[in-house]
Design a protein around this motif. Sequence first.
Motif, PDB file in Angstrom:
ATOM      1  N   PHE A 112       3.891   7.092   3.186  1.00  0.00           N
ATOM      2  CA  PHE A 112       4.182   5.841   3.857  1.00  0.00           C
ATOM      3  C   PHE A 112       3.829   4.661   2.958  1.00  0.00           C
ATOM      4  O   PHE A 112       2.748   4.619   2.375  1.00  0.00           O
ATOM      5  CB  PHE A 112       3.389   5.714   5.157  1.00  0.00           C
TER       6      PHE A 112
ATOM      7  N   TYR B  59      -3.047   0.690  -3.937  1.00  0.00           N
ATOM      8  CA  TYR B  59      -2.650  -0.536  -3.270  1.00  0.00           C
ATOM      9  C   TYR B  59      -2.498  -1.658  -4.293  1.00  0.00           C
ATOM     10  O   TYR B  59      -2.984  -1.557  -5.424  1.00  0.00           O
ATOM     11  CB  TYR B  59      -3.641  -0.924  -2.165  1.00  0.00           C
TER      12      TYR B  59
ATOM     13  N   PHE C  58       4.388  -0.762   8.537  1.00  0.00           N
ATOM     14  CA  PHE C  58       4.702   0.492   7.873  1.00  0.00           C
ATOM     15  C   PHE C  58       6.201   0.724   7.774  1.00  0.00           C
ATOM     16  O   PHE C  58       6.976   0.351   8.667  1.00  0.00           O
ATOM     17  CB  PHE C  58       4.093   1.670   8.637  1.00  0.00           C
ATOM     18  N   GLY C  59       6.593   1.402   6.692  1.00  0.00           N
ATOM     19  CA  GLY C  59       7.935   1.937   6.591  1.00  0.00           C
ATOM     20  C   GLY C  59       8.046   3.210   7.421  1.00  0.00           C
ATOM     21  O   GLY C  59       7.072   3.660   8.032  1.00  0.00           O
ATOM     22  N   SER C  60       9.222   3.801   7.412  1.00  0.00           N
ATOM     23  CA  SER C  60       9.458   4.980   8.253  1.00  0.00           C
ATOM     24  C   SER C  60       9.098   6.284   7.558  1.00  0.00           C
ATOM     25  O   SER C  60       9.183   7.349   8.156  1.00  0.00           O
ATOM     26  CB  SER C  60      10.918   5.019   8.710  1.00  0.00           C
TER      27      SER C  60
ATOM     28  N   LEU D  95      -5.291   6.605   1.552  1.00  0.00           N
ATOM     29  CA  LEU D  95      -4.759   5.578   0.673  1.00  0.00           C
ATOM     30  C   LEU D  95      -4.661   6.096  -0.755  1.00  0.00           C
ATOM     31  O   LEU D  95      -5.649   6.582  -1.322  1.00  0.00           O
ATOM     32  CB  LEU D  95      -5.663   4.346   0.734  1.00  0.00           C
TER      33      LEU D  95
ATOM     34  N   GLY E  13      -4.078  16.853  10.176  1.00  0.00           N
ATOM     35  CA  GLY E  13      -5.523  16.960  10.318  1.00  0.00           C
ATOM     36  C   GLY E  13      -6.332  16.063   9.407  1.00  0.00           C
ATOM     37  O   GLY E  13      -7.561  16.062   9.466  1.00  0.00           O
ATOM     38  N   MET E  14      -5.633  15.296   8.551  1.00  0.00           N
ATOM     39  CA  MET E  14      -6.365  14.445   7.604  1.00  0.00           C
ATOM     40  C   MET E  14      -6.018  12.967   7.764  1.00  0.00           C
ATOM     41  O   MET E  14      -6.547  12.125   7.043  1.00  0.00           O
ATOM     42  CB  MET E  14      -6.075  14.899   6.172  1.00  0.00           C
ATOM     43  N   GLY E  15      -5.147  12.668   8.672  1.00  0.00           N
ATOM     44  CA  GLY E  15      -4.789  11.273   8.883  1.00  0.00           C
ATOM     45  C   GLY E  15      -4.040  10.704   7.694  1.00  0.00           C
ATOM     46  O   GLY E  15      -3.359  11.419   6.965  1.00  0.00           O
ATOM     47  N   LEU E  16      -4.175   9.415   7.486  1.00  0.00           N
ATOM     48  CA  LEU E  16      -3.556   8.740   6.353  1.00  0.00           C
ATOM     49  C   LEU E  16      -4.621   8.476   5.291  1.00  0.00           C
ATOM     50  O   LEU E  16      -5.697   7.980   5.603  1.00  0.00           O
ATOM     51  CB  LEU E  16      -2.935   7.409   6.775  1.00  0.00           C
TER      52      LEU E  16
ATOM     53  N   TYR F 122       0.308   5.254   1.254  1.00  0.00           N
ATOM     54  CA  TYR F 122      -0.520   6.249   1.916  1.00  0.00           C
ATOM     55  C   TYR F 122       0.210   7.589   1.909  1.00  0.00           C
ATOM     56  O   TYR F 122       1.436   7.634   1.893  1.00  0.00           O
ATOM     57  CB  TYR F 122      -0.771   5.867   3.382  1.00  0.00           C
TER      58      TYR F 122
ATOM     59  N   GLN G 254       0.248  11.173   4.383  1.00  0.00           N
ATOM     60  CA  GLN G 254      -0.202  11.706   5.666  1.00  0.00           C
ATOM     61  C   GLN G 254      -0.092  13.214   5.657  1.00  0.00           C
ATOM     62  O   GLN G 254       0.993  13.766   5.432  1.00  0.00           O
ATOM     63  CB  GLN G 254       0.633  11.141   6.827  1.00  0.00           C
TER      64      GLN G 254
ATOM     65  N   LEU H 233      -1.093  -4.054   9.291  1.00  0.00           N
ATOM     66  CA  LEU H 233      -0.233  -3.364   8.342  1.00  0.00           C
ATOM     67  C   LEU H 233       1.122  -3.105   8.991  1.00  0.00           C
ATOM     68  O   LEU H 233       1.204  -2.698  10.151  1.00  0.00           O
ATOM     69  CB  LEU H 233      -0.859  -2.023   7.936  1.00  0.00           C
TER      70      LEU H 233
ATOM     71  N   GLU I 166      -8.109   6.117  -2.217  1.00  0.00           N
ATOM     72  CA  GLU I 166      -8.945   7.302  -2.020  1.00  0.00           C
ATOM     73  C   GLU I 166      -8.478   8.521  -2.817  1.00  0.00           C
ATOM     74  O   GLU I 166      -9.295   9.344  -3.251  1.00  0.00           O
ATOM     75  CB  GLU I 166      -8.946   7.684  -0.534  1.00  0.00           C
TER      76      GLU I 166
ATOM     77  N   TYR J 257       0.838  -1.208   0.000  1.00  0.00           N
ATOM     78  CA  TYR J 257       0.000   0.000   0.000  1.00  0.00           C
ATOM     79  C   TYR J 257       0.872   1.257   0.000  1.00  0.00           C
ATOM     80  O   TYR J 257       1.963   1.256   0.577  1.00  0.00           O
ATOM     81  CB  TYR J 257      -0.876   0.037   1.259  1.00  0.00           C
TER      82      TYR J 257
END
Lengths: 117, 113
Positions: free
Chosen positions: A90, A48, A108-110, A45, A40-43, A35, A37, A106, A59, A33
């Motif tokens: 990410f 994928y 995640f990478g850094s 997508l 205020g909007m989070g992650l 994403y 970031q 999930l 999204e 996947y």
Amino acid sequence: NAGVTQTPKFQVLKTGQSMTLQCAQDMNHNSMYWYRQDPGMGLRLIYYSASEGTTDKGEVPNGYNVSRLNKREFSLRLESAAPSQTSVYFCASSERAQNRATNEKLFFGSGTQLSVL
Amino acid sequence: AQSVTQLDSQVPVFEEAPVELRCNYSSSVSVYLFWYVQYPNQGLQLLLKYLSGSTLVKGINGFEAEFNKSQTSFHLRKPSVHISDTAEYFCAVRNTGGFKTIFGAGTRLFVKA
């Protein structure tokens, strides 16, 4: 014990430039996947890949392309970068197999911090 | 399509106090629910997940969450927080037959001494 590795960690682009974000996982996961970031909007997508050889829109796919090069690698390409694409990106992977959720999570990478001027 | 609403963008709390981070979701199909934590300058890591069975789920670092289907909620709780719990917490949902995990906007937990 690498897990999910993303390169580069930081990148500054000028509007209109192109670049590819690289992602590789060493856990033999089926799904990968991308994403972004934003505060205020989070992650959200972007794209994928449920399995090797397949990719699907998430999204917010506009302005991006992806390639699932093999089971390990999933790259994200910005063909013509825009300031609106300034974000932290990410990559994530999961073992996700149809109808088997036991190992569902999930990894995640850094992250890659991208600035488009 | 699924969606997730985290009702608080920031939650300040004193050390050793209890905390609840609220999450509501929307979906027309059955879902899996997750809480992830992000420490500064790091990627996300899984705190806990609800797949099926008992509605009270326990995770790492003393956190727990309760799935409430009638209220479509999955609130995260900890009875006594530590300074080290300062981080951003994300609620997430995925439908049981799909591949897309959708995240909320996040709640920044700030633990004060």
